[in-house]
Structures are given as structure tokens and as C-alpha cells.
Design a protein around this motif. Structure first.
Motif, PDB file in Angstrom:
ATOM      1  N   GLY A 167      17.315  95.901   8.611  1.00 15.51           N
ATOM      2  CA  GLY A 167      17.418  96.827   7.450  1.00 15.51           C
ATOM      3  C   GLY A 167      18.251  96.960   6.770  1.00 15.51           C
ATOM      4  N   THR A 168      18.667  95.375   6.133  1.00 15.81           N
ATOM      5  CA  THR A 168      19.768  95.020   5.523  1.00 15.81           C
ATOM      6  C   THR A 168      18.659  94.473   4.268  1.00 15.81           C
ATOM      7  N   LEU A 169      17.440  94.634   3.995  1.00 15.40           N
ATOM      8  CA  LEU A 169      16.973  93.259   2.418  1.00 15.40           C
ATOM      9  C   LEU A 169      16.584  94.748   1.522  1.00 15.40           C
ATOM     10  N   GLU A 170      17.138  96.003   1.944  1.00 14.91           N
ATOM     11  CA  GLU A 170      16.724  97.051   0.564  1.00 14.91           C
ATOM     12  C   GLU A 170      18.207  97.219   0.164  1.00 14.91           C
ATOM     13  N   THR A 203      21.419  94.810  -5.453  1.00 12.00           N
ATOM     14  CA  THR A 203      22.925  95.006  -6.108  1.00 12.00           C
ATOM     15  C   THR A 203      22.256  94.489  -6.830  1.00 12.00           C
ATOM     16  N   PRO A 204      23.117  94.387  -7.921  1.00  6.79           N
ATOM     17  CA  PRO A 204      23.315  93.688  -9.193  1.00  6.79           C
ATOM     18  C   PRO A 204      22.731  92.303  -9.571  1.00  6.79           C
ATOM     19  N   ARG A 260       6.741  90.752  -5.386  1.00  3.16           N
ATOM     20  CA  ARG A 260       5.825  91.244  -4.669  1.00  3.16           C
ATOM     21  C   ARG A 260       6.635  92.611  -3.867  1.00  3.16           C
ATOM     22  N   GLU A 261       5.904  93.957  -4.069  1.00  4.22           N
ATOM     23  CA  GLU A 261       5.858  94.637  -2.846  1.00  4.22           C
ATOM     24  C   GLU A 261       5.974  95.192  -1.750  1.00  4.22           C
TER      25      GLU A 261
END
Length: 402
Positions: free
Chosen positions: A221-224, A229-230, A396-397
Motif C-alpha cells: 500500500g505504499t505505491l499511493e 509525492t512532489p 496509465r491508471e
């Protein structure tokens, strides 16, 4: 981009499994595996060479000199059991049942056929399905010695002097004059093996960390968090890509250095002077050239592995996807060792195969530097295209959040 690179590299270095695949396997496990395989193979060959095989000869009295040669040979022992062997079928049954290791059937006219101008047919019955078997070779050598004696006696009976026998039986002697030096000869054999070691290691150094950098981020769950991040997605992908490229090259470099060290140790304790002589001309520039050729190849594997990992939903799914990739890499390597496959202007553009052929030619000392440039250019272009695809893939989402 470099902040992502440092972050990913730190996480990989903290992962004991990654360290095992990138460092422990190349330094210790692979050399140990090869050493054990070499030891087992040599022991199996030694045991087969020293084994005493039980035999039976039918009609041996018709070629007594040959029978005596087999009897006194260190590798053979006459069968002393109670079973009777009178035909070829008996010998086959005995070998199949394990009562004897070998049976030799001589025709009753084994010697007289020579007087009639006919060839005598001797049959050797044994199990040729064994991986290492010296039976037939040794019997054939003994039979050839006996055949030479019969041949010489027959020629003498025709009044032909012994000094002329050789010129009559072999009027033409073909002598091989090899223009290849020791390095080229040995490089032809070893050079074809090295790609099997180096190229899969380059792939392995990229695939395992890639699973964690893509699918692993999703599961944790760290991808989001990274996406918030900027930093642009392109920079994020490039940071992960450089991390994989680093681990891939590091794994290969450590392996090469480790294998070189182990070989040096082996040469110090073994009399392998011909290998030292053959590769004494292998320069540091040759090794650097191999390293340079592996760089764009590592970039290709890193891009593919990262794209697959990004697409996968879970760590396990990513592992399943990596298996076909590993299989696909071996086919081009196999093509490189096919007969008459050489490094040409055409093969220089075949991915993976071109690098494998170039490594072989570098080891042989016969490489054409023009082809090396073509290979580097072609592989770099493919790597660039795959990296661009990976960046687009990451944007791509529907791929990121499957």
C-alpha cells in the motif's frame, strides 16, 4: 529521481532475500554448486573407468589370443555363475537380468573367414543406455589389436614385406594443421558456455528486486504514497529503473569477480597449465568490453521486469509472469550455440543472441569491433524503446490500479 533511487536501494539492501540473490548466490552458492557438479561428474567417470565388469564370451576358443586379452584386462572379470550362455538371446537376457555386464559373441569361423576373403562379424552385447560406459570402446580396442595381428599375418602369407604394410593399408595420411591458437580453440568451447552463466544472472539481478519495486509496493500500500509525492511519474519510474539496473549489473559483476577468484584458487592447486597459456592473452579490455555489452542488455531486462511488476496485482502474480520471461531469454542463447552461427551484420541485430555471440568471439580473441559497435547500438536502442514503454505504462491508471 535520485531520491527515489536512494530510497529503493536502501530498502533492497535491508532485505536479506535480495542480498542473498545479488551477493550470496554469486559469491558462494554458484561456485559451490559448480564445484559439487564437477566433483560428482569426475567421481562418476572415475568409478565407471575403474569398474570391473563381468563378461561372457561365446566361441572364444576360435580366437584364443583375443579371449586371453579380455581375460587379463583389468576392467573385465569372467562370469563364474551357474547360468549357461550359448546364444545372442542368452547374452541379452543375462545383461538385462544383471547377471553379466557384457557378452561377446564370436562366430565359430572367427579366424577362418579371413582365409576365404570374408569379414568376421563379432557382436558385443551390453547396456548402452548408461550415461558413462567404456565397455564397447575397450572391447573394440582389444579386437582392433587382434585384427591388426591377423591382418599382418595375412599380408605376410602373400609375400608382402612388413615394412610395406603401412603404405598398402593406409596409402594416404591426412595430417591436421590447425591455424587456431590455444585461446581460440579453448574459447570456442568455453565462450559458448559463458553466456549461459552471465546473461541469466543479468536477468536474475533485475527480476527479483523488480517484483518488490512494483507488485510489492502495491501489496504494502505504499505505491499511493509515492504517487502523492512532489515528483513526476517519469522520474519515479526512472528512479526504480536505475535501481534495477544497479542490482542487475552488481549481481553480474560480483559473479564474474567471484568466479575469477575461485578459478584462480583452483589453478593454484591444479595442474591446468594449458588453460593458463590459452588465456594469458585475455586482456582487461576484453573483460571491459563484455561488461559494456551487458549494460544495455541489463537495461532491457530491467525495463521488462519493471513493466511486468507494475502490471501485476500481487507479488505472487508478478513471480508467475517472470517465469515466461526467463524461458524467453534462454531461446536466443540456445540459438547462439547452434552449428554455423557466427557474429555477422545480420546476427548483430538479434537481441540477446548478438551479445552471446560477441562474448564467445571476445573470449576466442577473434571479435570484430565493428560488430561490437553494432550490437551496442542495437541493444541500446531496444533498451531505450522499452524504457519509454515502461514510462508510458506507469502513467496509465488502469495498469497501476488493476
Amino acid at each position: 529521481m535520485f531520491e527515489v533511487y536512494k530510497k529503493e536501494l536502501k530498502e533492497l539492501l535491508r532485505d536479506k532475500k535480495t542480498l542473498m540473490f545479488v551477493v550470496a548466490l554469486p559469491v558462494l552458492i554458484f561456485p559451490i554448486i559448480f564445484a559439487v557438479m564437477a566433483f560428482i561428474s569426475s567421481q562418476a567417470a572415475l568409478e565407471a573407468d575403474q569398474k570391473v565388469n563381468t563378461y561372457v564370451i561365446i566361441n572364444g576358443e576360435y580366437a584364443q589370443e583375443f579371449t586371453d586379452k579380455v581375460f587379463y584386462h583389468k576392467s573385465f572379470e569372467l562370469y563364474k555363475g551357474s547360468k549357461a550362455f550359448n546364444t545372442i538371446e542368452d547374452l541379452k537376457a543375462g545383461v538385462t537380468a544383471g547377471d553379466i555386464d557384457m557378452g561377446i559373441y564370436l562366430p565359430s569361423n572367427a579366424v577362418k573367414t579371413l582365409d576365404g576373403g570374408e569379414q568376421s562379424k563379432w557382436q558385443v552385447v551390453f547396456n548402452d543406455a548408461k550415461s558413462i560406459n567404456f565397455l564397447f570402446k575397450r572391447v573394440k580396442e582389444l579386437a582392433q589389436e587382434y585384427s591388426d595381428v591377423l591382418q599382418a599375418d595375412k599380408l605376410k602369407s602373400f609375400g608382402i614385406e612388413e615394412s610395406t604394410h603401412k603404405s598398402i593399408l593406409n596409402p594416404i595420411e591426412v595430417v591436421k594443421v590447425d591455424t587456431a591458437d590455444k585461446r581460440e580453440n579453448l574459447g570456442e568451447k568455453i565462450g559458448g558456455f559463458l553466456p549461459y552463466l552471465l546473461i541469466p544472472l543479468v536477468l536474475m539481478g533485475a527480476t527479483y528486486p523488480a517484483i518488490d519495486l512494483g507488485a510489492g509496493e502495491k501489496e504494502r500500500g505504499t505505491l499511493e504514497t509515492l504517487l502523492l509525492t512532489p515528483i513526476t511519474r517519469t522520474e519515479l519510474v526512472l528512479g526504480k529503473f536505475i535501481t534495477l539496473l544497479t542490482t542487475s549489473i552488481a549481481s553480474t559483476t560480483i559473479t564474474v569477480v567471484s568466479m575469477g577468484g575461485w578459478v584462480a584458487v583452483a589453478l593454484a592447486f591444479a595442474d591446468l597449465e594449458f588453460i593458463k597459456t590459452a588465456f594469458s592473452t585475455l586482456a582487461v579490455t576484453d573483460l571491459l568490453m563484455i561488461f559494456v555489452l551487458l549494460l544495455p542488455l541489463a537495461a532491457i531486462f530491467s525495463s521488462l521486469a519493471l513493466a511486468i511488476s507494475i502490471y501485476a496485482r500481487t507479488f505472487k502474480e508478478a513471480q508467475n509472469y517472470m517465469a515466461p520471461l526467463s524461458m524467453g531469454v534462454f531461446f536466443p542463447i540456445i540459438i547462439s550455440i547452434m552449428p554455423n552461427m557466427e557474429l555477422t551484420a545480420k546476427t548483430a541485430f538479434i537481441p540477446v543472441t548478438n551479445v552471446a555471440l560477441a562474448i564467445k568471439d571476445i573470449i576466442k580473441g577473434t571479435v570484430d569491433y565493428t560488430f561490437v559497435g553494432l550490437i551496442f547500438l542495437a541493444t541500446a536502442l531496444i533498451a531505450g524503446a522499452l524504457l519509454a514503454f515502461c514510462v508510458k505504462w506507469f502513467n496509465r491508471e488502469d495498469v497501476l490500479f488493476r
